[in-house]
Design an enzyme around this catalytic site. Structure first.
Site, mmCIF file in Angstrom:
data_model
loop_
_atom_site.group_PDB
_atom_site.id
_atom_site.type_symbol
_atom_site.label_atom_id
_atom_site.label_comp_id
_atom_site.label_asym_id
_atom_site.label_seq_id
_atom_site.Cartn_x
_atom_site.Cartn_y
_atom_site.Cartn_z
ATOM 1 N N HIS A 1 46.382 7.810 -14.940
ATOM 2 C CA HIS A 1 46.634 8.480 -16.224
ATOM 3 C C HIS A 1 47.995 9.172 -16.173
ATOM 4 O O HIS A 1 48.119 10.306 -15.706
ATOM 5 C CB HIS A 1 45.518 9.499 -16.503
ATOM 6 C CG HIS A 1 45.508 10.014 -17.911
ATOM 7 N ND1 HIS A 1 44.416 9.925 -18.735
ATOM 8 C CD2 HIS A 1 46.459 10.636 -18.658
ATOM 9 C CE1 HIS A 1 44.680 10.462 -19.909
ATOM 10 N NE2 HIS A 1 45.926 10.906 -19.875
ATOM 11 N N HIS B 1 51.610 9.312 -18.713
ATOM 12 C CA HIS B 1 52.270 8.901 -19.953
ATOM 13 C C HIS B 1 53.765 8.681 -19.711
ATOM 14 O O HIS B 1 54.448 9.574 -19.200
ATOM 15 C CB HIS B 1 52.089 9.965 -21.031
ATOM 16 C CG HIS B 1 50.675 10.074 -21.536
ATOM 17 N ND1 HIS B 1 50.224 9.387 -22.631
ATOM 18 C CD2 HIS B 1 49.618 10.791 -21.079
ATOM 19 C CE1 HIS B 1 48.944 9.674 -22.842
ATOM 20 N NE2 HIS B 1 48.549 10.523 -21.906
ATOM 21 N N ASP C 1 56.238 8.597 -21.829
ATOM 22 C CA ASP C 1 57.082 9.554 -22.550
ATOM 23 C C ASP C 1 56.827 10.984 -22.118
ATOM 24 O O ASP C 1 57.468 11.908 -22.626
ATOM 25 C CB ASP C 1 56.900 9.408 -24.070
ATOM 26 C CG ASP C 1 55.446 9.451 -24.499
ATOM 27 O OD1 ASP C 1 54.553 9.411 -23.624
ATOM 28 O OD2 ASP C 1 55.177 9.517 -25.720
ATOM 29 N N GLY D 1 46.140 11.278 -28.624
ATOM 30 C CA GLY D 1 46.501 12.160 -29.723
ATOM 31 C C GLY D 1 45.455 13.241 -29.895
ATOM 32 O O GLY D 1 44.452 13.286 -29.171
ATOM 33 N N HIS E 1 40.948 8.671 -24.482
ATOM 34 C CA HIS E 1 41.120 10.114 -24.352
ATOM 35 C C HIS E 1 39.927 10.797 -25.029
ATOM 36 O O HIS E 1 39.735 10.655 -26.239
ATOM 37 C CB HIS E 1 42.405 10.575 -25.049
ATOM 38 C CG HIS E 1 43.648 10.393 -24.239
ATOM 39 N ND1 HIS E 1 44.195 9.162 -23.984
ATOM 40 C CD2 HIS E 1 44.461 11.304 -23.633
ATOM 41 C CE1 HIS E 1 45.298 9.314 -23.260
ATOM 42 N NE2 HIS E 1 45.482 10.601 -23.023
ATOM 43 N N GLU F 1 38.936 16.300 -23.852
ATOM 44 C CA GLU F 1 40.060 17.121 -23.383
ATOM 45 C C GLU F 1 40.104 18.408 -24.203
ATOM 46 O O GLU F 1 39.841 19.498 -23.691
ATOM 47 C CB GLU F 1 41.371 16.361 -23.513
ATOM 48 C CG GLU F 1 42.594 17.161 -23.046
ATOM 49 C CD GLU F 1 43.898 16.426 -23.287
ATOM 50 O OE1 GLU F 1 44.920 16.883 -22.716
ATOM 51 O OE2 GLU F 1 43.928 15.431 -24.044
ATOM 52 N N ASP G 1 49.091 13.060 -15.810
ATOM 53 C CA ASP G 1 49.194 13.139 -17.263
ATOM 54 C C ASP G 1 50.650 13.062 -17.700
ATOM 55 O O ASP G 1 51.121 12.032 -18.144
ATOM 56 C CB ASP G 1 48.524 14.393 -17.813
ATOM 57 C CG ASP G 1 48.128 14.265 -19.274
ATOM 58 O OD1 ASP G 1 48.149 13.134 -19.806
ATOM 59 O OD2 ASP G 1 47.777 15.278 -19.892
#
Length: 371
Positions: A23, A25, A27, A184, A211, A214, A303
Site C-alpha cells: 500500500h 501511493h 503521488d 478517496g 480503501h 480508515e 501509504d
C-alpha cells in the site's frame, strides 16, 4: 503480547531486510526536489515553497494545510500539488522511476504501487499513455535492484469512472498491472457505488483491494467485504470497533471481526499515516498491536512516504520501538504481505522461499542482542 526472539533489530538492519510493500501511493511519495523541478518545467506556480527543505517541511509538518492535521480530508488536500506536476508522460515516468529507486534502496523486494490514472489527464494524456509511463518508469527504476515493482490502478470513489479504470486494469494485466483499487474520502462514498467495477474485475478473474475502515467505521468494511468481496482491505483500522477487550486483556471478537480473521482478509495497515489522518490517536494505541496479537492477516505499509515522512524501514523501526517487536514479528508481517500480494502463487512462493526467508534468517543470526 509479542512474538519476539530475544533480539531487537536496528533501523539499519531493518533497512537490509527483504521487505514487502502493498500500500503505497505514487503521488504520495515524490521527492520534494522533483516536485519543485517539475513545477518549474511545466509552469505550475501553486507550490507553497520552492525551497526543497521548506517544501518537504510543509508536506510533513503540523501546519493547517499540511498532511499531519488529524483529518483525512486535509491530508488528501496536499495531493493537489504532487498531482499537478504529474501531468505528462515524462513526469509520471520520472516519479515512478525514482519511486522504484527509493524503495529498492530501502530494501523492498516486492511492491505494489497504486495511483489514479483519472487524475493525470489535464495535459491530454490518454489513460493508456498514463499507465504506460508509470509502468515504464517503475521498470527502469527497479532494473537490476532486486525489486519486483507492480501497479495497482485506483479509481476515485467520489467520481464515476471506476468501471472504466477497472477495464483499464484488466487491459494492462500481465503488462505490469496486477490489480484495482478505489480510494478517496470514505464518508458519503460507500464502496457499493462501484459494485459494477468490482464485478467486472471478478468476472475477469482479477484482483482488487478497497480503501475501507480508515476514516469511516464498520459499515465501510462490511460493505467492502460482504457486498464487494474485496481481496484485501486498504487500512481496515476500524475493524477494532468490532473487538471488545476486557480489563484483564481478553479480547472478544464480533461477527465481522471474526469473519475477517477467519477468512484471512489481509489488512493493509499504515500506522504513521493512520495517526496523521486521525484514524488512530497514536502509534502506541494503534490497533495493529492488538490485531497482530490476535493473528489477523496484518501487513505493514507506508501509504504516502512524502506526506507522512516515512519509509518501510522507519515504519518497522517505529513498531519495534513501540511494541518491542523482534525479527520474528517483522518476518511474520512480511510473509503475510507476500502471501497477500497480487502476484501468481508460484512467484509469491519463490520470493518467500528464495529471498525473504533466507534474508531474515541471515539478519536474525547476526543482529544486535536485545538489551
Amino acid at each position: 503480547m509479542t512474538t519476539t526472539d530475544g533480539r531487537r533489530p536496528t533501523a539499519e538492519e531493518i533497512r537490509r531486510a527483504p521487505k514487502v510493500l502493498l500500500h503505497d501511493h505514487l503521488d504520495g511519495g515524490p521527492r520534494p526536489a522533483t516536485v519543485i523541478e517539475l513545477a518549474d518545467a511545466y509552469g505550475y506556480t501553486g507550490l507553497p515553497s520552492t525551497d526543497v527543505d521548506k517544501l518537504g517541511g510543509w508536506f510533513r509538518g503540523p501546519s493547517r494545510a499540511s498532511s499531519h492535521s488529524g483529518s483525512l480530508e486535509r491530508y488528501l488536500e496536499t495531493f493537489r500539488h504532487t498531482v499537478a506536476v504529474m501531468q505528462t508522460a515524462d513526469a509520471l515516468s520520472r516519479v515512478a522511476r525514482e519511486c522504484a529507486e527509493d524503495l529498492a534502496a530501502d530494501g523492498v523486494v516486492y511492491a505494489e504501487i497504486r495511483f489514479a490514472p483519472e487524475l493525470h489527464i489535464e495535459r491530454g494524456l490518454s489513460l493508456d499513455e498514463i499507465v504506460e509511463a508509470v509502468v515504464d518508469g517503475l521498470r527502469v527504476g527497479a532494473g537490476g535492484t532486486g525489486l519486483h515493482a507492480r501497479v495497482l490502478l485506483t479509481a476515485m470513489r467520489h467520481q464515476a469512472r471506476s468501471l472504466e479504470i477497472a477495464e483499464l486494469a484488466i487491459r494492462w494485466r500481465d503488462r505490469g498491472v496486477v490489480g484495482f483499487d478505489i480510494a478517496g474520502a470514505e464518508a458519503g462514498n460507500p464502496p457499493t457505488r462501484h459494485l459494477d467495477a468490482f464485478q467486472y474485475i471478478q468476472r475477469a478473474n482479477g484482483h482488487y483491494t478497497i480503501h475501507a475502515g480508515e476514516a469511516f467505521g464498520l459499515p465501510s468494511i462490511w460493505e467492502a467485504v460482504q457486498w464487494c468481496n474485496a481481496d484485501r482491505l486498504g487500512h481496515g483500522v476500524r475493524i477494532v470497533d468490532d473487538i471488545a477487550v476486557d480489563p484483564d486483556g481478553k479480547a472478544t471478537l464480533g461477527p465481522l471481526a471474526n469473519y475477517v480473521r477467519d477468512t484471512r482478509v489481509p489488512l493493509e495497515m499504515c500506522p504513521s499515516s493512520n495517526v496523521h489522518t486521525g484514524a488512530a490517536a497514536s502509534i502506541a494505541t494503534h490497533p495493529i498491536g492488538l490485531l497482530r496479537d490476535l493473528s489477523f492477516r496484518v501487513t505493514v505499509n507506508t501509504d504516502n512516504r512524502l506526506m507522512s515522512d516515512v519509509s518501510l524501514t522507519s515504519e518497522f523501526a517505529t513498531l519495534v520501538e513501540t511494541f518491542g517487536y523482534g525479527w520474528a514479528d517483522i518476518r511474520w508481517f512480511t510473509i503475510n504481505a507476500m502471501k497477500s500480494a497480487f502476484l501468481p502463487f508460484d512467484q509469491r512462493l519463490d520470493l518467500i522461499n528464495k529471498v525473504i526467508k533466507p534474508g531474515f534468517d541471515a539478519l536474525a543470526a547476526n543482529s544486535t542482542p536485545r538489551t
